[in-house]
Enzyme design. Structure first.
Site, short mmCIF file in Angstrom:
data_model
loop_
_atom_site.label_atom_id
_atom_site.label_comp_id
_atom_site.label_asym_id
_atom_site.label_seq_id
_atom_site.Cartn_x
_atom_site.Cartn_y
_atom_site.Cartn_z
N HIS A 290 -2.77 6.81 4.04
CA HIS A 290 -1.63 5.92 4.34
C HIS A 290 -0.30 6.48 3.85
O HIS A 290 0.58 5.73 3.41
CB HIS A 290 -1.87 4.52 3.76
N CYS B 244 0.80 -1.23 0.00
CA CYS B 244 0.00 0.00 0.00
C CYS B 244 0.83 1.28 0.00
O CYS B 244 0.73 2.09 -0.92
CB CYS B 244 -0.93 0.02 1.22
#
Length: 594
Positions: free
Chosen positions: A150, A89
């Site tokens: 993130h 990610c």
């Protein structure tokens, strides 16, 4: 008679003039519409989380229902060799946002951590990096990010928000500054640093047992030691326990939060309603900015574990909870597309759909698969070399400009989205740094037959695992593997028993000579060519070797954002919606204005 003839000629002339004027008006109107369609379109980017390329009907899945994404593909251009720049990610999204490999900004692994672990870490996307949002903001776009970020939050204090989306070109943010983890669900086993957490708990138990043994020995007069010393040792054990449990004992409260701009709105977040809140915010953003131009990046929480499906979709698919989540995600995408159409924006909006990397093969609950399916491709999330870890869906739609139903098999990258949207907005990519992405517009429009990428390089953290070569003349596609993960158990196709496969150490195999595949005829990477195959093998490996050496000359060191120092939890950086450490809130205020 002469007077009548003159009147008739005048009437015909007037009629001809009216016809000419009408034609000119129609032409001008057409040009106006075409200009409006191609000049600074709205841009809608939708990214799924951990979605496998084989999970969608338009990529060959015949058992999961994804009609909305399939319709998007029918009305636009579908890329079959669309590649993430990283298989996890944090680095994949950093590369997507900046158009350059994540290691160029320090956003990839250097010493073990491959993604950000805490909202209260100090690592994140550096402020000197330029995102496509920042460039579009300068071009007059209203920019928004709804969903997962993130990429870090703070640097030195709880409120500096140096890594926050609003410091990287977004005018509006609603969503998770972190990512979904199993800890966000009260009934799921821990995920964040689970190995370290287990060791710390074991050490605490051993030390506590030691203190109890000393107390028992003292009480039974078997050892001669002062109670003051016993109390001191017990206090040290308690301090040790408190020091790590203050973070690991409250992961859900620290990491699983929702923010609107700089304000924490829900801590901890309620998973079951997060999807509806994300959808509401996305639809609201489109409505508020329908006069455009706008950039909206919808970064979905689906289909990352822990999986949560609402009652409407629960138990409705043929593939358990994961299938339910995929079908709910497709519905969510459909609702966002409907909002675009309801406001009359379909023809003036470029829509893009993708996933950040391949499906998570190791995500299981006993014998139940909780991760995605990567189709015919080998490997999955965390594996930088194998296609299953990096080959993702890629769909672009722009009615009237991009040909509907077009399919291209050319190699493309998520990093290409950066120069593509910058070009669409009339901006310029930065000239003071290496940009690894290439604009996709010539390929999407059909003006170019070949990808702008002759070579692509596939990194696992800081380690180059593989590279591909696209021969321009023949169209043949070669891929070389220098390092591959060791699957566990052997032959399983994944690294079961650990979160994802490692990049280095005892968990990988180094190949000398390297593995070589002809992806043109072997996209599943099932039949490596033998080094004894003759000049074909030697020429391909040598050409790729030269390309790797040339590529490495473009590398320069960057401060490591995923080092332990930056990744570790720091209480003074923890986002909190109340007096720390009593962070708890659930604020259902209406979406804010941009």
């Amino acid at each position: 008679m002469a007077h009548t003839a003159r009147r008739r000629r005048a009437a015909h002339a007037a009629s001809d003039s009216l016809d000419v004027l009408l034609i000119m008006c129609l032409l001008l109107r057409t040009c106006e519409l075409k200009s409006a369609n191609t000049s600074k379109p709205n841009i809608l980017l939708i990214m799924a989380d951990d979605l496998g390329i084989g999970d969608l009907g338009c990529y060959g899945n015949g058992t999961l229902r994804t009609p909305n994404i399939d319709r998007l593909a029918e009305e636009g251009v579908r890329l079959t060799q669309h590649l993430a720049a990283a298989p996890l990610c944090t680095p994949s999204r950093a590369a997507f946002l900046t158009g350059r490999h994540a290691f160029r900004s320090g956003m990839d692994a250097t010493d073990g951590y491959r993604a950000l672990q805490w909202n209260a870490g100090s690592g994140g996307l550096p402020q000197n990096e330029t995102t496509f949002a920042r460039i579009l903001q300068r071009q007059g776009y209203t920019t928004g990010l709804i969903g997962k970020w993130h990429q870090g939050v703070n640097c030195a204090s709880r409120t500096d928000h140096c890594h926050h989306p609003l410091h990287h070109g977004f005018d509006y943010f609603y969503g998770m500054p972190f990512t979904l983890v199993n800890d966000c669900h009260p009934d799921r086993p821990p995920e964040v640093d689970a190995g370290l957490r287990a060791r710390l708990w074991l050490y605490t138990q051993i030390m506590a047992l030691g203190v109890l043994t000393i107390v028992a020995g003292k009480a039974c007069r078997l050892i001669s030691i002062s109670w003051k010393l016993v109390l001191s040792v017990a206090t040290l054990v308690l301090l040790f326990f408190t020091s790590w449990y203050a973070s690991f004992g409250f992961v859900r409260r620290w990491n699983c939060i929702l923010m609107r701009n700089h304000e924490v709105t829900e801590q901890p977040m309620v998973l079951e309603r997060a999807m509806s809140l994300v959808l509401e915010e996305a639809v609201s953003f489109i409505a508020r900015n329908k006069r455009g131009p706008f950039l909206l990046f919808v970064s979905l929480l689906h289909v990352h574990v822990p999986l949560v499906a609402t009652e409407r979709f629960l138990g409705k698919s043929q593939h358990g909870l994961y299938g339910d989540s995929v079908e709910e995600m497709d519905w969510l995408v459909g609702e966002i597309l409907n909002a675009v159409e309801e406001h009359g924006l379909k023809n003036t909006t470029v829509t893009y759909f993708t996933s950040d990397h391949g499906g998570h093969l190791e995500a299981r609950d006993g014998h139940v698969q909780l991760g995605g399916w990567n189709g015919i491709y080998r490997g999955g999330k965390g594996m930088a070399g194998w296609e299953g870890g990096i080959r993702v869906p890629g769909i672009f739609r722009w009615p009237g400009v991009l040909p509907a139903g077009r399919v291209t098999h050319e190699p493309t990258s998520l990093m290409d989205v950066f120069p593509t949207v910058v070009q669409l907005a009339g901006g310029q990519v930065p000239q003071d740094r290496v940009i690894d992405g290439r604009s996709l517009l010539p390929l999407l429009r059909g003006d170019a037959e070949r990808s702008a990428h002759e070579f692509l390089f596939h990194y696992c953290g800081q380690y180059l695992h593989a590279a591909r070569w696209h021969e321009k003349d023949s169209g043949r596609l070669w891929k070389v593997h220098y390092t591959t993960p060791r699957f566990h158990p052997e032959g399983a196709g994944a690294c079961h028993g650990r979160g994802v496969c490692p990049c280095s150490g005892a968990g990988v195999t180094h190949h000398d000579p390297p593995l070589l595949f002809d992806l043109s005829g072997d996209p599943s990477e099932a039949r490596p060519l033998s080094p004894d195959a003759g000049p074909l093998y030697r020429e391909a490996v040598a050409r790729l070797g030269r390309a790797v050496r040339e590529h490495r000359r473009s590398l320069s060191p960057a401060p490591a954002q995923l080092s332990f120092r930056h990744v570790a939890w720091k209480p003074w950086l923890q986002p909190c919606c109340g007096p720390f450490p009593f962070c708890a809130c659930s604020r259902d205020a209406a979406p804010g204005e941009t």
